[in-house]
Write a protein that holds these residues in place. Structure first.
Motif, PDB file in Angstrom:
ATOM      1  N   LEU A  45       0.820  -1.203   0.000  1.00 13.47           N
ATOM      2  CA  LEU A  45       0.000   0.000   0.000  1.00 13.47           C
ATOM      3  C   LEU A  45       0.859   1.260   0.000  1.00 13.47           C
ATOM      4  N   ILE A  46       1.916   1.280   0.811  1.00 13.78           N
ATOM      5  CA  ILE A  46       2.780   2.458   0.885  1.00 13.78           C
ATOM      6  C   ILE A  46       3.451   2.731  -0.456  1.00 13.78           C
ATOM      7  N   VAL A  47       4.021   1.695  -1.056  1.00 12.05           N
ATOM      8  CA  VAL A  47       4.719   1.859  -2.339  1.00 12.05           C
ATOM      9  C   VAL A  47       3.741   2.272  -3.435  1.00 12.05           C
ATOM     10  N   THR A  48       2.534   1.688  -3.420  1.00 12.28           N
ATOM     11  CA  THR A  48       1.535   2.047  -4.422  1.00 12.28           C
ATOM     12  C   THR A  48       1.185   3.527  -4.349  1.00 12.28           C
ATOM     13  N   VAL A  49       0.972   4.031  -3.148  1.00  7.59           N
ATOM     14  CA  VAL A  49       0.628   5.443  -2.975  1.00  7.59           C
ATOM     15  C   VAL A  49       1.811   6.336  -3.350  1.00  7.59           C
ATOM     16  N   CYS A  50       3.011   5.943  -2.972  1.00  6.68           N
ATOM     17  CA  CYS A  50       4.184   6.773  -3.254  1.00  6.68           C
ATOM     18  C   CYS A  50       4.478   6.868  -4.751  1.00  6.68           C
ATOM     19  N   GLU A  52       2.291   6.318  -7.319  1.00  9.35           N
ATOM     20  CA  GLU A  52       1.171   6.789  -8.132  1.00  9.35           C
ATOM     21  C   GLU A  52       0.846   8.243  -7.789  1.00  9.35           C
ATOM     22  N   LYS A  53       1.121   9.147  -8.698  1.00  9.21           N
ATOM     23  CA  LYS A  53       0.919  10.576  -8.436  1.00  9.21           C
ATOM     24  C   LYS A  53      -0.538  10.934  -8.198  1.00  9.21           C
ATOM     25  N   THR A  54      -1.448  10.183  -8.791  1.00 14.48           N
ATOM     26  CA  THR A  54      -2.868  10.481  -8.594  1.00 14.48           C
ATOM     27  C   THR A  54      -3.338  10.172  -7.176  1.00 14.48           C
ATOM     28  N   LEU A  55      -2.503   9.473  -6.414  1.00 18.55           N
ATOM     29  CA  LEU A  55      -2.850   9.124  -5.038  1.00 18.55           C
ATOM     30  C   LEU A  55      -2.160  10.017  -4.015  1.00 18.55           C
ATOM     31  N   HIS A  56      -1.586  11.112  -4.475  1.00 17.28           N
ATOM     32  CA  HIS A  56      -0.882  12.009  -3.557  1.00 17.28           C
ATOM     33  C   HIS A  56      -1.845  13.021  -2.926  1.00 17.28           C
ATOM     34  N   ASP A  57      -2.987  12.527  -2.473  1.00 19.98           N
ATOM     35  CA  ASP A  57      -3.958  13.349  -1.749  1.00 19.98           C
ATOM     36  C   ASP A  57      -3.750  13.154  -0.255  1.00 19.98           C
ATOM     37  N   PRO A  58      -4.224  14.093   0.564  1.00 18.19           N
ATOM     38  CA  PRO A  58      -4.010  13.992   2.019  1.00 18.19           C
ATOM     39  C   PRO A  58      -4.451  12.669   2.635  1.00 18.19           C
ATOM     40  N   ILE A  59      -5.636  12.161   2.251  1.00 19.06           N
ATOM     41  CA  ILE A  59      -6.137  10.941   2.874  1.00 19.06           C
ATOM     42  C   ILE A  59      -5.196   9.776   2.632  1.00 19.06           C
ATOM     43  N   TYR A  60      -4.593   9.693   1.436  1.00 22.69           N
ATOM     44  CA  TYR A  60      -3.684   8.594   1.135  1.00 22.69           C
ATOM     45  C   TYR A  60      -2.340   8.780   1.836  1.00 22.69           C
ATOM     46  N   ILE A 289      -8.256  -3.533   4.752  1.00 23.62           N
ATOM     47  CA  ILE A 289      -9.540  -2.823   4.779  1.00 23.62           C
ATOM     48  C   ILE A 289      -9.529  -1.661   3.797  1.00 23.62           C
ATOM     49  N   TYR A 290      -8.473  -0.842   3.852  1.00 27.04           N
ATOM     50  CA  TYR A 290      -8.407   0.313   2.962  1.00 27.04           C
ATOM     51  C   TYR A 290      -8.168  -0.107   1.517  1.00 27.04           C
ATOM     52  N   GLY A 291      -7.361  -1.144   1.323  1.00 25.90           N
ATOM     53  CA  GLY A 291      -7.085  -1.602  -0.036  1.00 25.90           C
ATOM     54  C   GLY A 291      -8.312  -2.124  -0.731  1.00 25.90           C
ATOM     55  N   ILE A 292      -9.232  -2.735   0.032  1.00 23.23           N
ATOM     56  CA  ILE A 292     -10.459  -3.271  -0.550  1.00 23.23           C
ATOM     57  C   ILE A 292     -11.487  -2.169  -0.793  1.00 23.23           C
ATOM     58  N   ASN A 293     -11.602  -1.233   0.149  1.00 25.66           N
ATOM     59  CA  ASN A 293     -12.665  -0.234   0.087  1.00 25.66           C
ATOM     60  C   ASN A 293     -12.332   0.970  -0.777  1.00 25.66           C
ATOM     61  N   LEU A 294     -11.082   1.350  -0.864  1.00 26.12           N
ATOM     62  CA  LEU A 294     -10.718   2.525  -1.662  1.00 26.12           C
ATOM     63  C   LEU A 294     -10.450   2.091  -3.096  1.00 26.12           C
ATOM     64  N   HIS A 295     -11.346   2.492  -3.985  1.00 27.33           N
ATOM     65  CA  HIS A 295     -11.271   2.051  -5.385  1.00 27.33           C
ATOM     66  C   HIS A 295      -9.960   2.460  -6.032  1.00 27.33           C
ATOM     67  N   GLN A 296      -9.490   3.670  -5.768  1.00 31.44           N
ATOM     68  CA  GLN A 296      -8.266   4.147  -6.404  1.00 31.44           C
ATOM     69  C   GLN A 296      -7.072   3.274  -6.038  1.00 31.44           C
ATOM     70  N   ILE A 297      -6.966   2.924  -4.764  1.00 32.64           N
ATOM     71  CA  ILE A 297      -5.847   2.080  -4.333  1.00 32.64           C
ATOM     72  C   ILE A 297      -6.020   0.660  -4.853  1.00 32.64           C
ATOM     73  N   ARG A 298      -7.222   0.129  -4.763  1.00 31.68           N
ATOM     74  CA  ARG A 298      -7.468  -1.236  -5.213  1.00 31.68           C
ATOM     75  C   ARG A 298      -7.159  -1.397  -6.696  1.00 31.68           C
ATOM     76  N   SER A 299      -7.594  -0.446  -7.493  1.00 32.21           N
ATOM     77  CA  SER A 299      -7.368  -0.552  -8.938  1.00 32.21           C
ATOM     78  C   SER A 299      -5.883  -0.455  -9.274  1.00 32.21           C
ATOM     79  N   ARG A 300      -5.140   0.410  -8.577  1.00 32.07           N
ATOM     80  CA  ARG A 300      -3.705   0.545  -8.849  1.00 32.07           C
ATOM     81  C   ARG A 300      -2.944  -0.702  -8.420  1.00 32.07           C
TER      82      ARG A 300
END
Length: 316
Positions: A45-50, A52-60, A289-300
């Motif tokens: 999850l950490i590497v995916t967010v780091c 993927e530029k589209t995931l550089h929002d505060p919540i992620y 939990i977050y990987g399943i529920n957050l579509h952006q993270i799950r899809s990436r």
């Protein structure tokens, strides 16, 4: 009882692992798999967010911090446990015990503060969507992360200092890892200051839980008004609420078990698991939990694991 002259020379005996060699080898296999899987899901999850530029929002970003803290908590528990499961004697030095205390309680305090910050972020995103980008700037995110860790380190440092100042008279800990309460119980001096500080910490984190619940009251009201808010609430707030409930219930159980639970018996393995639940379950479950529920993270994540490498044909 004679007071031991120098705490630094102490070696504590951990009495939680009284099983046979065969059982301990079996527990070692389960613990190793659990630790490796915990590392895998959190780092994924950490590497995916780091990356993927589209995931550089505060919540992620706050979610990455939560996963990093989970790795720290798991790493303060599993390596020593894995060593003890294969060792002939389950012991830990005084300095090693304080170091484990520092890691465990940094994890606990940071988890509460991180969940509070994430609740504040969700409150702004859903209740004040037009002002969200203005309020939750890059500088604000950095300030909240800095506040989270400074507050965590301060709480932990004060607690460890108070515990380290106690003279120790006994050296048997009835658990599989060091906890502050177990070490304080071994002291032969007055522990009133430690107990008062424990109540201060309890009040502090109960206040954080209250703030989270107040924010959720506003979030539920906002999500009932608009369909878009309802979808955002389900995707980001329900995982946050599940994380809070899992962590809080695990920690409350550990606290109650440490103070009022039994010490040993035929169900020692089950008691060990339940006592260490707050160090095992949340770090493992949170990224799932977050990987399943957050579509952006799950899809990436799915894209990274299912994408086939492009094989370039050689030039003629």
């Amino acid at each position: 009882m004679m007071m031991m002259p120098n705490n630094s020379e102490l070696v504590f005996v951990l009495q939680g692992l009284n099983d046979s060699v065969t059982n301990r080898q079996l527990f070692f296999a389960f613990a190793l798999m659990s630790y490796l899987f915990t590392i895998f899901v959190n780092l994924t999850l950490i590497v995916t967010v780091c990356l993927e530029k589209t995931l550089h929002d505060p919540i992620y970003i706050f979610l990455c911090n939560l996963c990093f803290n989970g790795l720290c908590g798991a790493s303060s528990f599993y390596p020593k446990l894995l060593h003890d499961l294969l060792a002939d004697a389950q012991v830990i030095t005084y300095a090693g015990c304080l170091l484990q205390l520092f890691g465990v309680y940094c994890y606990v305090f940071c988890e509460f503060t991180s969940l509070t910050v994430m609740a504040y972020d969700r409150y702004l995103a859903i209740c004040k969507p037009l002002q969200y980008r203005t309020l939750m700037t890059v500088q604000r995110v950095a300030q909240l992360l800095l506040l989270t860790w400074c507050f965590t380190l301060l709480e932990t440092a004060i607690g460890i200092t108070l515990t380290a100042s106690l003279p120790i008279c006994r050296r048997h800990i009835k658990k599989i890892f060091c906890t502050n309460w177990e070490v304080v119980k071994l002291s032969c001096s007055n522990t009133t200051v430690n107990n008062i500080y424990g109540f201060v910490l309890m009040f502090s984190h109960i206040s954080q839980i209250a703030l989270i619940l107040v924010s959720y009251t506003h979030l539920v009201r906002a999500s009932l008004r608009l369909h878009s808010d309802r979808r955002k609430f389900i995707q980001t707030c329900l995982p946050h609420l599940a994380t809070l409930l899992i962590f809080t219930s695990s920690l409350v159980f550990d606290t109650m078990y440490a103070r009022y639970g039994g010490g040993g018996g035929t169900l020692q393995a089950l008691q060990n698991l339940l006592a260490a639940e707050f160090l095992v379950v949340p770090p493992l479950i949170n990224p799932i939990i977050y990987g399943i529920n957050l579509h952006q993270i799950r899809s990436r994540i799915l894209h990274n694991f299912t994408a086939r490498p492009v094989i370039q044909k050689p030039l003629p």
